[in-house]
Design a protein around this motif. Structure first.
Motif, PDB file in Angstrom:
ATOM      1  N   VAL A   1      60.929 -22.791  12.693  1.00 19.83           N
ATOM      2  CA  VAL A   1      61.949 -23.844  12.648  1.00 19.83           C
ATOM      3  C   VAL A   1      61.830 -24.534  14.220  1.00 19.83           C
ATOM      4  O   VAL A   1      62.150 -25.598  14.431  1.00 19.83           O
ATOM      5  CB  VAL A   1      63.248 -23.181  12.469  1.00 19.83           C
ATOM      6  CG1 VAL A   1      64.580 -24.039  12.822  1.00 19.83           C
ATOM      7  CG2 VAL A   1      63.475 -22.603  10.904  1.00 19.83           C
TER       8      VAL A   1
ATOM      9  N   LEU B   1      61.835 -28.520  14.652  1.00 22.62           N
ATOM     10  CA  LEU B   1      62.778 -29.307  15.465  1.00 22.62           C
ATOM     11  C   LEU B   1      62.239 -29.945  16.751  1.00 22.62           C
ATOM     12  O   LEU B   1      62.747 -30.941  17.189  1.00 22.62           O
ATOM     13  CB  LEU B   1      63.942 -28.322  16.035  1.00 22.62           C
ATOM     14  CG  LEU B   1      64.672 -27.849  14.662  1.00 22.62           C
ATOM     15  CD1 LEU B   1      66.035 -26.769  15.158  1.00 22.62           C
ATOM     16  CD2 LEU B   1      65.162 -28.870  13.764  1.00 22.62           C
TER      17      LEU B   1
ATOM     18  N   ALA C   1      62.198 -33.779  17.879  1.00 19.15           N
ATOM     19  CA  ALA C   1      62.745 -34.205  19.219  1.00 19.15           C
ATOM     20  C   ALA C   1      61.668 -35.063  19.799  1.00 19.15           C
ATOM     21  O   ALA C   1      61.949 -36.121  20.681  1.00 19.15           O
ATOM     22  CB  ALA C   1      63.192 -33.042  19.746  1.00 19.15           C
TER      23      ALA C   1
ATOM     24  N   LEU D   1      62.774 -28.065   5.457  1.00 20.79           N
ATOM     25  CA  LEU D   1      63.149 -28.817   6.746  1.00 20.79           C
ATOM     26  C   LEU D   1      62.439 -29.882   7.085  1.00 20.79           C
ATOM     27  O   LEU D   1      63.105 -30.753   7.436  1.00 20.79           O
ATOM     28  CB  LEU D   1      63.072 -27.803   7.943  1.00 20.79           C
ATOM     29  CG  LEU D   1      64.116 -26.500   7.933  1.00 20.79           C
ATOM     30  CD1 LEU D   1      63.751 -25.757   9.359  1.00 20.79           C
ATOM     31  CD2 LEU D   1      65.511 -26.949   8.074  1.00 20.79           C
TER      32      LEU D   1
ATOM     33  N   THR E   1      64.700 -33.120   7.225  1.00 23.99           N
ATOM     34  CA  THR E   1      64.689 -33.623   8.692  1.00 23.99           C
ATOM     35  C   THR E   1      64.151 -35.043   8.568  1.00 23.99           C
ATOM     36  O   THR E   1      64.636 -35.977   9.388  1.00 23.99           O
ATOM     37  CB  THR E   1      63.884 -32.750   9.650  1.00 23.99           C
ATOM     38  OG1 THR E   1      62.666 -32.557   9.295  1.00 23.99           O
ATOM     39  CG2 THR E   1      64.603 -31.627  10.207  1.00 23.99           C
TER      40      THR E   1
END
Length: 554
Positions: free
Chosen positions: A103, A107, A111, A541, A545
């Motif tokens: 995860v 992320l 970013a 995810l 995302t």
């Protein structure tokens, strides 16, 4: 020759089928080519589609859009069915640490892409395409395209262009990062092998052990009494008395000192069970009378194929009471489980049954044991799942500033995972052979990549020449920076085994070529274990995302 030109450059159904067939065929053939042991695999279909589209072999926009979305649905739904049974268990047995690292990689990648967008001014749709290519995640690309089309009402070809430009270095970058960490941290494979045995033991679910019963305090007690006392899951398959009498053991069997027991238990409970009963003895399967008629007992793996059994518990069937047999193991997806009374059975499970030959044959009739029945596809479950997935994907979840939906990628994926895990509760037969699942998945991704490539071909060269070459560098940063950050942390702080770390990298990028490289280097299945542990969460995810990244920017 007008018919020939129309066939290759027209707009009819024959032209569409021919174009898709050519793109997929050439892409698969090129995917077999390896350079330095690395291949882009099926992703070549995307580049062949771009090339043929550049020279005029295009599709009608509506036809192409349907093929693209339907292929994506087939792909993500088949993945969801495959990983569903293990999705929630991935958070157990130490997998939570792996999932947390994965995860973090996801992320950090998002970013990094956003920072690059702010610094370079690259439009977010293009950056999301670069992100999907850099992390080699095709469903994320599909989710981003569909989210943009739903929100803006038009397609943005730069999403697919960014993906196509960034993908090749994404595959190579994952492998180069593995190599860099190996040498930077001076990883020694012999030391990794020392920890491999302990890690492997954590993955074992069932163990067989022969024990001589010497606990005088429990002499004359039943198996049920002993099981309640020790409070551990185990099954005693057979009992051999000092006089040489071999028999099955059930809950009512009385155990005496000097008896030898064939025990099946959880691997982590083996030592405790042995110490509680007495001491370990060495006996072969033949000595236990396995499949020998003179012993009066046989053992057989029986395949569950009757839909009526799907979702039933052992306690509901009362097989031991009715037929006088003993159930010792349940093999599900290659893993042996202890058959406790509350265990729910699924079509495709293989149950190890011990008992008299006639009784075992009766149990086989009850459970099905017909391999031919498993060859029949369960299309009702598949299309019910797809319909529910489309409904779920169309439900608005947030309105900031456009409605956020799971879409045609996220909806079917979530429903497939839930059906794969809980479908038996509703008597849905979710079993498909591995070959059938793989065929469905490969057809879906092939159609999707062909349609995406054909749609992105117009303007691809102009985009790269006009500044798109910079996207390669952006993609490399998105690929490598999160992997290095999490990789050093996992290795130095969490003391993660290097083989597992390679599986984490491949799984967090959902990248089969990287997994193939890791398996070749490791020479064991630990990278595959790490890959499969994080894959379901990461796939979800990546899809989610990508859509949120698109929609929050509109």
């Amino acid at each position: 020759m007008e018919w020939f030109a129309s066939l290759f450059f027209g707009n009819g159904i024959a032209h569409a089928v021919l174009t898709l067939a050519l793109v997929i065929t050439l892409g698969i053939l090129l995917g077999k080519v390896r350079i330095g042991g690395i291949s882009l695999g099926i992703t070549w279909i995307l580049f062949v589609g771009i090339l043929l589209s550049h020279f005029g072999m295009t599709l009608d926009a509506q036809v192409r859009h349907f093929v693209q979305e339907f292929g994506l649905i087939l792909f993500v739904f088949s993945i969801g069915l495959q990983v569903g049974p293990g999705f929630f268990s991935s958070f157990k047995h130490g997998g939570l640490t792996l999932v947390g690292c994965a995860v973090a990689i996801v992320l950090l990648g998002v970013a990094t892409a956003y920072v690059l967008h702010m610094v370079t001014g690259t439009p977010i749709p293009t950056m999301v395409g670069i992100l999907s290519g850099a992390v080699t995640n095709t469903p994320g690309l599909g989710a981003a395209q569909q989210a943009y089309a739903d929100a803006a009402g038009v397609d943005d070809p730069s999403i697919a262009l960014g993906y196509a430009v960034a993908y090749p270095l994404g595959v190579v970058g994952i492998i180069l990062t593995m190599i860099f960490i190996r040498y930077a941290l001076r990883v020694k494979f012999d030391k990794e092998d020392e920890g491999l045995a302990a890690l492997s033991r954590e993955q074992r679910f069932a163990d067989k052990v022969s024990v001589e019963f010497t606990n005088e305090i429990l002499d004359g007690r039943t198996v049920a009494y002993i099981r309640d006392l020790i409070n551990r899951q185990f099954v005693i398959s057979r009992r051999l008395t000092p006089a040489g009498e071999l028999s099955m053991a059930d809950a009512d069997t009385v155990i005496h000192t000097g008896d030898r027991l064939w025990v099946i238990c959880q691997a982590e409970d083996t030592e405790a069970v042995v110490a509680f009963f007495g001491h370990r003895v060495e006996m072969t399967d033949e000595e236990w009378g396995s499949n020998t008629p003179h012993a009066g007992l046989i053992s057989r793996r029986i395949l569950i194929t009757k839909p009526a059994i799907n979702g039933k518990k052992f306690s509901d069937l009362r097989l031991r009471t009715k037929y006088g047999i003993t159930l010792t193991r349940v093999n599900r997806a290659g893993v042996d489980l202890i058959p406790y009374q509350g265990l729910e059975l699924q079509v495709g499970d293989r149950v190890m049954v011990v008992g008299p030959e006639k009784a075992v044959a009766q149990v086989a009739d009850v459970l099905g044991n017909s391999l031919k029945k498993l060859d029949q596809p369960n299309l009702v479950t598949i299309f019910i799942g797809i319909a529910l997935g489309v409904l779920l994907g169309s439900v608005p979840l947030l309105n900031v500033p456009q409605p956020v939906k799971l879409g045609l990628a996220g909806g079917p994926l979530i429903v497939a995972i839930l059906i794969g895990r809980f479908g038996t509760h509703f008597h849905l037969v979710t079993y498909t052979t591995m070959s059938a699942n793989l065929m469905l998945r490969e057809i879906g991704i092939a159609l999707f990549l062909a349609a995406v490539g054909i749609g992105a071909g117009d303007g691809f060269v102009d985009a790269v020449v006009g500044g798109g070459y910079r996207w390669i560098g952006y993609g490399a940063i998105i690929t490598i920076a999160p992997l290095l950050t999490v990789g050093f942390f996992a290795r130095l702080c969490l003391k993660m085994n290097y083989y597992t770390l390679m599986g984490l990298f491949a799984g967090s990028m959902t990248d089969p070529p990287a997994l193939a490289y890791a398996n070749g280097v490791a020479g064991n299945d630990m990278p595959a274990v790490g890959y499969s542990t994080v894959y379901p969460v990461v796939m979800f995810l990546r899809v989610l995302t990508a859509q949120i990244f698109i929609l929050f920017a509109l």
